[in-house]
Write a protein that holds these residues in place. Structure first.
Motif, PDB file in Angstrom:
ATOM      1  N   THR A  27      -8.202   6.732  -1.847  1.00 37.43           N
ATOM      2  CA  THR A  27      -7.948   7.203  -3.206  1.00 37.43           C
ATOM      3  C   THR A  27      -8.611   8.568  -3.344  1.00 37.43           C
ATOM      4  O   THR A  27      -9.619   8.845  -2.697  1.00 37.43           O
ATOM      5  CB  THR A  27      -8.499   6.219  -4.263  1.00 37.43           C
ATOM      6  OG1 THR A  27      -9.899   6.043  -4.064  1.00 37.43           O
ATOM      7  CG2 THR A  27      -7.777   4.878  -4.180  1.00 37.43           C
ATOM      8  N   CYS A  28      -8.036   9.429  -4.178  1.00 33.86           N
ATOM      9  CA  CYS A  28      -8.514  10.816  -4.261  1.00 33.86           C
ATOM     10  C   CYS A  28      -8.467  11.313  -5.696  1.00 33.86           C
ATOM     11  O   CYS A  28      -7.515  11.011  -6.429  1.00 33.86           O
ATOM     12  CB  CYS A  28      -7.628  11.730  -3.408  1.00 33.86           C
ATOM     13  SG  CYS A  28      -7.500  11.260  -1.680  1.00 33.86           S
ATOM     14  N   THR A  29      -9.484  12.083  -6.074  1.00 30.61           N
ATOM     15  CA  THR A  29      -9.492  12.738  -7.384  1.00 30.61           C
ATOM     16  C   THR A  29      -9.993  14.171  -7.227  1.00 30.61           C
ATOM     17  O   THR A  29     -10.805  14.460  -6.353  1.00 30.61           O
ATOM     18  CB  THR A  29     -10.383  11.996  -8.400  1.00 30.61           C
ATOM     19  OG1 THR A  29     -11.700  11.845  -7.866  1.00 30.61           O
ATOM     20  CG2 THR A  29      -9.823  10.623  -8.732  1.00 30.61           C
ATOM     21  N   GLY A  30      -9.519  15.026  -8.099  1.00 38.18           N
ATOM     22  CA  GLY A  30      -9.949  16.416  -8.102  1.00 38.18           C
ATOM     23  C   GLY A  30     -11.177  16.638  -8.969  1.00 38.18           C
ATOM     24  O   GLY A  30     -11.516  17.764  -9.292  1.00 38.18           O
ATOM     25  N   TYR A  31     -11.839  15.582  -9.335  1.00 35.60           N
ATOM     26  CA  TYR A  31     -13.019  15.634 -10.208  1.00 35.60           C
ATOM     27  C   TYR A  31     -13.992  14.546  -9.767  1.00 35.60           C
ATOM     28  O   TYR A  31     -13.631  13.650  -9.003  1.00 35.60           O
ATOM     29  CB  TYR A  31     -12.612  15.427 -11.672  1.00 35.60           C
ATOM     30  CG  TYR A  31     -11.856  14.141 -11.892  1.00 35.60           C
ATOM     31  CD1 TYR A  31     -12.529  12.954 -12.197  1.00 35.60           C
ATOM     32  CD2 TYR A  31     -10.474  14.088 -11.751  1.00 35.60           C
ATOM     33  CE1 TYR A  31     -11.841  11.762 -12.370  1.00 35.60           C
ATOM     34  CE2 TYR A  31      -9.779  12.895 -11.925  1.00 35.60           C
ATOM     35  CZ  TYR A  31     -10.464  11.747 -12.223  1.00 35.60           C
ATOM     36  OH  TYR A  31      -9.790  10.564 -12.383  1.00 35.60           O
ATOM     37  N   VAL A  32     -15.215  14.599 -10.278  1.00 28.52           N
ATOM     38  CA  VAL A  32     -16.212  13.573  -9.976  1.00 28.52           C
ATOM     39  C   VAL A  32     -15.923  12.373 -10.883  1.00 28.52           C
ATOM     40  O   VAL A  32     -16.056  12.473 -12.102  1.00 28.52           O
ATOM     41  CB  VAL A  32     -17.647  14.092 -10.206  1.00 28.52           C
ATOM     42  CG1 VAL A  32     -18.659  13.003  -9.902  1.00 28.52           C
ATOM     43  CG2 VAL A  32     -17.915  15.338  -9.382  1.00 28.52           C
ATOM     44  N   PRO A  33     -15.492  11.241 -10.306  1.00 30.55           N
ATOM     45  CA  PRO A  33     -15.119  10.090 -11.121  1.00 30.55           C
ATOM     46  C   PRO A  33     -16.334   9.286 -11.569  1.00 30.55           C
ATOM     47  O   PRO A  33     -17.378   9.284 -10.916  1.00 30.55           O
ATOM     48  CB  PRO A  33     -14.248   9.266 -10.172  1.00 30.55           C
ATOM     49  CG  PRO A  33     -14.800   9.586  -8.818  1.00 30.55           C
ATOM     50  CD  PRO A  33     -15.249  11.020  -8.875  1.00 30.55           C
ATOM     51  N   ASP A  34     -16.169   8.565 -12.683  1.00 36.75           N
ATOM     52  CA  ASP A  34     -17.217   7.657 -13.151  1.00 36.75           C
ATOM     53  C   ASP A  34     -17.442   6.550 -12.135  1.00 36.75           C
ATOM     54  O   ASP A  34     -18.573   6.182 -11.838  1.00 36.75           O
ATOM     55  CB  ASP A  34     -16.834   7.024 -14.489  1.00 36.75           C
ATOM     56  CG  ASP A  34     -16.935   7.996 -15.644  1.00 36.75           C
ATOM     57  OD1 ASP A  34     -17.652   9.000 -15.507  1.00 36.75           O
ATOM     58  OD2 ASP A  34     -16.290   7.747 -16.663  1.00 36.75           O
ATOM     59  N   SER A  35     -16.364   5.972 -11.641  1.00 37.33           N
ATOM     60  CA  SER A  35     -16.448   4.921 -10.630  1.00 37.33           C
ATOM     61  C   SER A  35     -15.316   5.144  -9.635  1.00 37.33           C
ATOM     62  O   SER A  35     -14.363   5.870  -9.914  1.00 37.33           O
ATOM     63  CB  SER A  35     -16.340   3.535 -11.267  1.00 37.33           C
ATOM     64  OG  SER A  35     -15.084   3.382 -11.889  1.00 37.33           O
ATOM     65  N   ILE A  36     -15.440   4.506  -8.464  1.00 33.83           N
ATOM     66  CA  ILE A  36     -14.451   4.740  -7.416  1.00 33.83           C
ATOM     67  C   ILE A  36     -13.930   3.426  -6.849  1.00 33.83           C
ATOM     68  O   ILE A  36     -14.560   2.383  -6.966  1.00 33.83           O
ATOM     69  CB  ILE A  36     -15.027   5.593  -6.272  1.00 33.83           C
ATOM     70  CG1 ILE A  36     -16.149   4.849  -5.545  1.00 33.83           C
ATOM     71  CG2 ILE A  36     -15.489   6.944  -6.770  1.00 33.83           C
ATOM     72  CD1 ILE A  36     -16.559   5.465  -4.242  1.00 33.83           C
ATOM     73  N   ASN A  37     -12.771   3.504  -6.215  1.00 35.34           N
ATOM     74  CA  ASN A  37     -12.230   2.462  -5.353  1.00 35.34           C
ATOM     75  C   ASN A  37     -12.317   3.025  -3.943  1.00 35.34           C
ATOM     76  O   ASN A  37     -11.576   3.950  -3.596  1.00 35.34           O
ATOM     77  CB  ASN A  37     -10.771   2.141  -5.711  1.00 35.34           C
ATOM     78  CG  ASN A  37     -10.657   1.435  -7.037  1.00 35.34           C
ATOM     79  OD1 ASN A  37     -11.467   0.582  -7.358  1.00 35.34           O
ATOM     80  ND2 ASN A  37      -9.657   1.800  -7.809  1.00 35.34           N
ATOM     81  N   ALA A  38     -13.238   2.510  -3.150  1.00 40.90           N
ATOM     82  CA  ALA A  38     -13.476   3.053  -1.814  1.00 40.90           C
ATOM     83  C   ALA A  38     -12.415   2.551  -0.835  1.00 40.90           C
ATOM     84  O   ALA A  38     -11.906   1.440  -1.005  1.00 40.90           O
ATOM     85  CB  ALA A  38     -14.871   2.664  -1.337  1.00 40.90           C
ATOM     86  N   PRO A  39     -12.071   3.373   0.154  1.00 41.89           N
ATOM     87  CA  PRO A  39     -12.606   4.708   0.404  1.00 41.89           C
ATOM     88  C   PRO A  39     -12.056   5.711  -0.615  1.00 41.89           C
ATOM     89  O   PRO A  39     -10.925   5.581  -1.066  1.00 41.89           O
ATOM     90  CB  PRO A  39     -12.131   5.022   1.820  1.00 41.89           C
ATOM     91  CG  PRO A  39     -10.914   4.184   2.020  1.00 41.89           C
ATOM     92  CD  PRO A  39     -11.113   2.960   1.183  1.00 41.89           C
ATOM     93  N   HIS A  40     -12.889   6.673  -0.941  1.00 37.69           N
ATOM     94  CA  HIS A  40     -12.535   7.630  -1.990  1.00 37.69           C
ATOM     95  C   HIS A  40     -12.975   9.045  -1.612  1.00 37.69           C
ATOM     96  O   HIS A  40     -14.088   9.248  -1.140  1.00 37.69           O
ATOM     97  CB  HIS A  40     -13.179   7.230  -3.320  1.00 37.69           C
ATOM     98  CG  HIS A  40     -12.651   8.001  -4.478  1.00 37.69           C
ATOM     99  ND1 HIS A  40     -11.522   7.620  -5.161  1.00 37.69           N
ATOM    100  CD2 HIS A  40     -13.077   9.138  -5.061  1.00 37.69           C
ATOM    101  CE1 HIS A  40     -11.280   8.494  -6.126  1.00 37.69           C
ATOM    102  NE2 HIS A  40     -12.223   9.428  -6.077  1.00 37.69           N
ATOM    103  N   PHE A  41     -12.079  10.009  -1.856  1.00 39.28           N
ATOM    104  CA  PHE A  41     -12.347  11.438  -1.670  1.00 39.28           C
ATOM    105  C   PHE A  41     -12.328  12.081  -3.042  1.00 39.28           C
ATOM    106  O   PHE A  41     -11.422  11.818  -3.838  1.00 39.28           O
ATOM    107  CB  PHE A  41     -11.250  12.055  -0.789  1.00 39.28           C
ATOM    108  CG  PHE A  41     -11.273  13.561  -0.727  1.00 39.28           C
ATOM    109  CD1 PHE A  41     -11.960  14.212   0.279  1.00 39.28           C
ATOM    110  CD2 PHE A  41     -10.588  14.321  -1.671  1.00 39.28           C
ATOM    111  CE1 PHE A  41     -11.976  15.593   0.340  1.00 39.28           C
ATOM    112  CE2 PHE A  41     -10.603  15.706  -1.622  1.00 39.28           C
ATOM    113  CZ  PHE A  41     -11.300  16.344  -0.604  1.00 39.28           C
TER     114      PHE A  41
END
Length: 149
Positions: A27-41
């Motif tokens: 999973t990938c976001t262009g911002y710093v997320p509050d929480s993630i689903n790993a693996p995450h970029f």
């Protein structure tokens, strides 16, 4: 350059990574997320150097991106991370992101920048994010493009 659009385009490029069977899709976001689903970029901090060419002709940005992998088991998590940090191969973030450079003579990131380069991996360690611990690393990505007038 429009920073938010560049950040999103870097995350979009990273989505092309193909992880081994049995590993969740990156999973990938262009911002710093509050929480993630790993693996995450995700694209985290950046530094910006203005006026690399006179009259706002060129800016240079160095983005610090992070990739975090769940630590369900130390060794497999680090093997997954190592694959994403490799210089080539289907799981390589460097390879996936640098495809977004475009063909010779084309602008990078779908026209958002002149060029980009995944420069290095750094900070391979355990990371705390939103109360959970992950094995992860940072990628430094240089992006150059027109300065805004």
């Amino acid at each position: 350059m429009q920073i938010s659009a560049v950040r999103d385009a870097l995350a979009d490029a990273a989505r092309a990574v193909v992880l081994p069977d049995g590993i969740a899709k990156l999973t990938c976001t262009g911002y710093v997320p509050d929480s993630i689903n790993a693996p995450h970029f995700f694209v985290a901090e950046y530094e910006q150097d203005f006026d690399k060419v006179m009259a706002r002709g060129l800016d240079e940005l160095t983005f610090t991106c992070r990739v975090l992998v769940a630590r369900t088991d130390d060794r497999p998590a680090q093997r997954t991370l190592d694959g994403m940090l490799s210089g080539s191969g289907p799981a390589s973030l460097k390879q996936a992101i640098e495809v977004a450079r475009g063909a010779p003579g084309e602008y990078a990131l779908g026209g958002l920048a002149h060029d980009l380069h995944v420069m290095r991996v750094q900070g391979y360690r355990w990371y705390e994010h939103a109360g959970s611990t992950y094995v992860g690393a940072e990628l430094a990505i240089k992006v150059i493009g027109e300065g805004s007038s």
